[in-house]
Design an enzyme around this catalytic site. Structure first.
Site, PDB file in Angstrom:
ATOM      1  N   GLU A 218      20.181  -7.521  -3.788  1.00  0.00           N
ATOM      2  CA  GLU A 218      18.930  -6.774  -3.614  1.00  0.00           C
ATOM      3  C   GLU A 218      19.018  -5.862  -2.401  1.00  0.00           C
ATOM      4  OE1 GLU A 218      15.380  -5.300  -2.191  1.00  0.00           O
ATOM      5  OE2 GLU A 218      16.371  -6.880  -1.065  1.00  0.00           O
TER       6      GLU A 218
ATOM      7  N   ASP B  38      20.636 -12.694  -2.156  1.00  0.00           N
ATOM      8  CA  ASP B  38      21.665 -12.256  -1.200  1.00  0.00           C
ATOM      9  C   ASP B  38      21.189 -12.305   0.245  1.00  0.00           C
ATOM     10  OD1 ASP B  38      19.905 -10.183  -1.993  1.00  0.00           O
ATOM     11  OD2 ASP B  38      21.280  -8.641  -1.285  1.00  0.00           O
TER      12      ASP B  38
HETATM   13 NI    NI Z   1      14.038  -9.067   1.073  1.00  0.00          NI
END
Ligand code: NI
Length: 402
Positions: free
Chosen positions: A147, A91
């Site tokens: 994440e 991401d």
């Molecule tokens: Ni990172």
């Protein structure tokens, strides 16, 4: 295991019988730059996961999509042996890119400002090289969403990323601009911090700025709470434990001559575990309520744990250290690299032994822009090192288990 001088003994590498094709640097760079131009935020990684799934299917992997919403899980079963998982996050961040490069983000307000574009490129290159090789075990590749908001790893695990076959070990890396290209930071124990988030609402009584005695001023109370929370690290934490408390948002009021009725605070607590990690939620609540009550106000505290500390397994770390030394040389493998930043790879490493390493990516000759900044960029040579490190770690792990 400790050597004569007290330092951990890095095991001799197993004789590598797996033949690997060379790293394709051009492909690594091309994939990374393509992804860099099309950054997607957590759980919105549609283009990214489609690209990943297509590439992996072409290579011949069994591919599952929508594992943890937008995650992709690729699998290659060995006839026997253990199963190793590699994890790459994919991401981007809500940051406006300020770099003037040909591969600049094409999407206003979104940018791969943490290097996850590089992690995906590395993951795909590792997949390509390992698929061409005979492996004495099974391999899973987890391309993980979200994440940056700390929800992706849990989502993938919930959707079975560690089951069928059961994963025996997990490895991952982060490209790291705090280290120069050509170095690798890896060490056992906690290397990335727990991430907690708190939100506080102070409920006072508003009124005229010229008649404060008729009010319960939440702005003054907020200021005391900010100061009080700072004392948690300096006076409530054992100084031998690491910890950070940061208040990062403070909102109150709308006019210079009006005392508002409420104030809102937000912030974060970071630790490497231990007592301060255990006690932090209670300490934040107690300090806030105590100060608010002393001023005649009430407060509401919402406290959320986002990720636990990321803890590297000692044995797996020695294995990866050995591989890293072979790639960049003994003196370029650095122990002691840790950060109070968080990383939800911690959820994988809480379930299975493994290691998470930092691959130096600071461009040579100029100061590196920090992660999450609008001028973040990496030295693409680091992609080659990252791909080598993960490829050879998989081989070493599976070979050493025979
Ligand atoms: Ni990172």
């Amino acid at each position: 295991m400790r050597g004569v001088r007290g330092e951990p003994v890095v095991p001799q590498l197993a004789r590598v019988t797996v033949t690997l094709p060379p790293v394709d640097r051009a492909a690594l760079v091309a994939t990374r730059r393509d992804l860099h131009q099309h950054p997607e935020l957590g759980f919105e990684e549609q283009r990214t996961s489609t690209l990943i799934a297509e590439r992996l299917r072409q290579l011949g992997y069994a591919v599952r999509t929508a594992v943890g919403k937008t995650g992709v899980l690729a699998q290659r079963d060995g006839a026997a042996g253990r199963c190793v998982l590699l994890r790459a996050d994919m991401d981007a961040l809500p940051v406006e890119e300020a770099n003037d490069v040909p591969y600049r983000s094409k999407h206003p307000g979104r940018m791969h400002a943490c290097g996850h574009d590089g992690h995906v490129a590395i993951g795909l290159e590792v997949a390509r090289r390992l698929h061409a090789a005979y492996l004495p075990g099974s391999l899973k590749l987890a391309f993980q969403p979200a994440e940056e908001i700390s929800y992706g790893a849990e989502a993938m695990i919930r959707d079975g990323a560690l089951d069928g076959p059961t994963v025996d070990a997990a490895f991952g890396i982060h490209l790291w601009n705090d280290l120069p290209t050509g170095t690798i930071g890896v060490m056992p124990g906690a290397v990335m911090a727990s991430v907690d988030e708190f939100e506080i609402t102070i409920l006072g009584r508003g009124g005229h700025a010229a008649a404060p005695h008729q009010t319960t001023d939440p702005v003054l109370i907020a200021a005391h709470i900010v100061t009080g929370l700072q004392s948690l690290v300096s006076r409530r934490r054992n100084p031998f434990e690491e910890g950070v408390v940061s208040v990062t948002q403070l909102n109150a009021g709308h006019a210079f001559n009006v005392i508002p009725g409420r104030a809102e605070l937000r912030g974060t607590v970071r630790t490497f575990g231990g007592q301060f990690f255990e006690h932090a939620p209670r300490l934040v609540e107690q300090t806030t309520q105590g100060i608010a009550a002393a001023f005649g106000a009430t407060a509401e505290v919402r406290y959320r744990r986002l990720t636990a500390p990321l803890v590297n397994d000692e044995r797996m770390t020695l294995l990866m250290t050995g591989v890293a030394r072979n790639i960049v040389g003994r003196e370029r493998v650095i122990a002691g690299v840790r950060t109070m930043g968080g990383e939800d790879m911690s959820f994988f490493l809480a379930k299975v032994p493994g290691t998470f390493a930092f691959v130096g990516s600071a461009p040579p000759g100029k100061p590196a822009s920090p992660h999450h900044s609008p001028t973040f960029d990496i030295d693409e040579e680091a992609l080659v090192i990252g791909a080598e490190l993960l490829t050879r770690t998989v081989v070493e792990y599976l070979e050493s288990g025979r």
